[in-house]
Each structure stands twice: as C-alpha cells, then as structure tokens.
Design an enzyme around this catalytic site. Structure first.
Site, PDB file in Angstrom:
ATOM      1  N   ASP A 112       0.859  -1.382   0.126  1.00 52.75           N
ATOM      2  CA  ASP A 112       0.205   0.134  -0.313  1.00 52.75           C
ATOM      3  C   ASP A 112       1.293   1.588  -0.333  1.00 52.75           C
ATOM      4  OD1 ASP A 112      -2.211   1.317   0.048  1.00 52.75           O
ATOM      5  OD2 ASP A 112      -2.372   1.561   2.570  1.00 52.75           O
ATOM      6  N   ASN A 135     -10.764  -2.701  -4.865  1.00 53.99           N
ATOM      7  CA  ASN A 135      -9.889  -2.090  -5.566  1.00 53.99           C
ATOM      8  C   ASN A 135     -11.305  -1.639  -7.014  1.00 53.99           C
ATOM      9  OD1 ASN A 135      -6.960  -3.139  -4.430  1.00 53.99           O
ATOM     10  ND2 ASN A 135      -8.263  -1.520  -4.086  1.00 53.99           N
TER      11      ASN A 135
END
Ligand code: IPE
Ligand code: IPE
Ligand code: MG
Length: 274
Positions: A50, A98
């Site tokens: 991330d 996502n």
C-alpha cells in the site's frame, strides 16, 4: 560459517553479477540490536503493498507511476525474501474493493500486472520462484486470467519460494466462496453439517496447501487489514511502517523480521518461558 555468509556464497554462485550493497546498508542502518543469525524468518509472509498513490503524489506524478514503482519493488521484495529464505510470500496486489477506483487507474493496474510477468519472469525463474494466485480469478477479464494461467504453468517446477499474488482478492469473498462450495457438498449429500469443522473451511480456501501467514506487513502508515487474509491471518503477527510501498526495502524487511523475532506467539496459551 554464518547463515548469511553461506547465503551470499550461494547467491553469488547463482548470480555472478550480484553485489551485496544491501547487506552493507543493513549492518549500519538496522534499528534492532538483534544479529542476523538470531533473526526468526517467517515461513509465510504476507505483505499489503500500500502507498503507491501517495508515493506518486509526493513526486507530482500520476498515480500510475506509483503503481509502476510498486511493481518494481515487488521484484526487489522477492529477491530479499529469497535472501532470507522465506518459503511463502503472499502479496496483496488488487482487492475486490479496488474495482471502485476510476476506470483508468484500474486499467493501468491490469496493464502493469501483465507487464510484470513479461519483464520479470526470467528473474523469478533464476531465483526459483513459483507463481500462484489467490483470489476470485474466474471473475477477472479473460486476458488477465490467461496471464495468470500461463505464469502458474511456466513456474510450477520452481521450488525455492512460492510467490502468491492476491489478485481480485477479498478475505470475505474467499470465505463466501468456501461457504458456497461446502453448502453444495451438503446439498448433494456428500457432507453432513455436523461434520463441518474449521479444517473443512481451511480446505476450501483458495490455496489450502499453504500454511497460515506468520507475519503480515503493512507499509504506508495504515493500520488495518483491508480484507486481506481474514481467515488465514487469525494468528498472524502484524507489523506496520510509515514507509510507502515503493520505498519499502531491505532495511524495512529486516526491521520487520527483527520485531517478529522478539514476539511471543502464544496462540491463546501461555508463554513458553512461563
Ligand atoms: C496500493 O497503493 C495499490 C493498490 C491498492 C492496488 P494505493 O493505490 O492504495 O496507494 P495509496 O494508498 O492511495 O497511497
Ligand atoms: C489494500 O490497499 C489493497 C492493496 C494493497 C491491494 P487499499 O488502499 O485498497 O486499502 P484501504 O482502502 O486503504 O483500506
Ligand atoms: Mg491505499
């Protein structure tokens, strides 16, 4: 001879051009006083990759540039995990959530995914890295599914480390799909509800032969699982860092392993020293 020296000799034989710059850096920078010989290495490491977007933002670059830098860093992580002898590495590449990002970002991520294997598979091959996928692969676009199938097939003979790419992965979706498969067996009379155990559920996860993760690392300063390895991570140690994923290097990995080495994993029991 220490484990690290042996490793270096082995790696130098495999890759004659390889230098151990990271090793020099590590000795001077390592936060922990723990020596490399005393490091405990997780058998199965999970990494939530991330912070690509913020990395790009800091440099006034488009988010896709951050994802590209992140993909390059995945190759570095593979090399570093190989150095330390990690047996299974699961990386979170794209979550079931996502898809809610703008179309152009999703598209860029899919393209990078294809490119990753085109560019780096020869290196993965040299390092003996088998590629596997975990996630709702059947619901990915057909061309991406084909890339997954090819990467798995090409690498099935590699033995040093399994790189498991969590792609279109969601821990809740994994559990839901396991529930569906188990319910089908019950409906068809092949399984009695009272015979369903935790092992039954584990056996219906995406990659049931892989042991649960020992350590999950999340860079980028966030302190949440974001739907990663919800079932498998029940007793994983967690380590977070403010470093953004594209900058997460050998030093950070070593720091994570140093922290992991000092954790007292009790699994609900009592400490071994008590
Ligand atoms: C992780 O980086 C990559 C994916 C989620 C695919 P992000 O894109 O989430 O980066 P940040 O969190 O916005 O910085
Ligand atoms: C987790 O990161 C997913 C991946 C790294 C692939 P996100 O950026 O999607 O997670 P949140 O939205 O911060 O929870
Ligand atoms: Mg993010």
């Amino acid at each position: 001879m220490g484990r690290s020296t042996k490793n270096e000799i082995r790696l130098a034989r495999l890759f004659p051009g390889l230098t151990f710059l990271h090793r020099k850096k590590k000795q001077s920078d390592m936060q922990s006083a723990i020596s490399e010989a005393d490091l405990k290495i997780p058998v199965h490491l999970g990494v939530i990759m991330d912070g690509n977007g913020r990395w790009a933002q800091e440099r006034h670059l488009p988010r896709s540039a951050g994802h590209r830098a992140g993909a390059e860093n995945l190759k570095e992580l593979c090399r570093n995990c190989g150095y330390y002898g990690v047996r299974y590495l699961t990386v979170y590449a794209f979550s079931t959530e996502n898809w809610s990002r703008p179309d152009d970002e999703v598209h860029a991520l899919m393209e990078l995914f294809v490119e990753f294997f085109e560019r780096y598979d020869p290196e993965l091959e040299k390092e003996g890295i088998r590629v596997r996928f975990s996630g709702d692969i059947e619901n990915l676009p057909a061309d991406i599914q084909a890339v997954c199938a090819r990467a798995e097939k090409n690498s099935i003979h590699r033995k040093r480390m399994d790189l498991i790419i969590a792609m279109n992965y969601g821990g809740r979706r994994e559990i839901m799909q396991a529930c569906r498969a188990i319910s089908k067996e019950v409906a068809e009379g092949r399984l009695l509800p009272e015979n369903i155990t935790e092992t039954t559920i584990t056996e219906h996860m995406y990659i049931p032969d892989v042991p649960d993760p020992d350590l999950i690392i999340r860079p980028s300063g966030e302190q949440r699982l974001s739907n990663f390895l919800v079932w498998e991570g029940a007793y994983a140690e967690f380590w977070v860092s403010d470093i953004l994923w594209p900058d997460f290097g050998f030093k950070e990995l070593t720091d994570a392993f140093a922290a992991f080495s000092s954790r007292d994993r009790r699994f609900g029991g009592l400490s071994k020293s008590k």
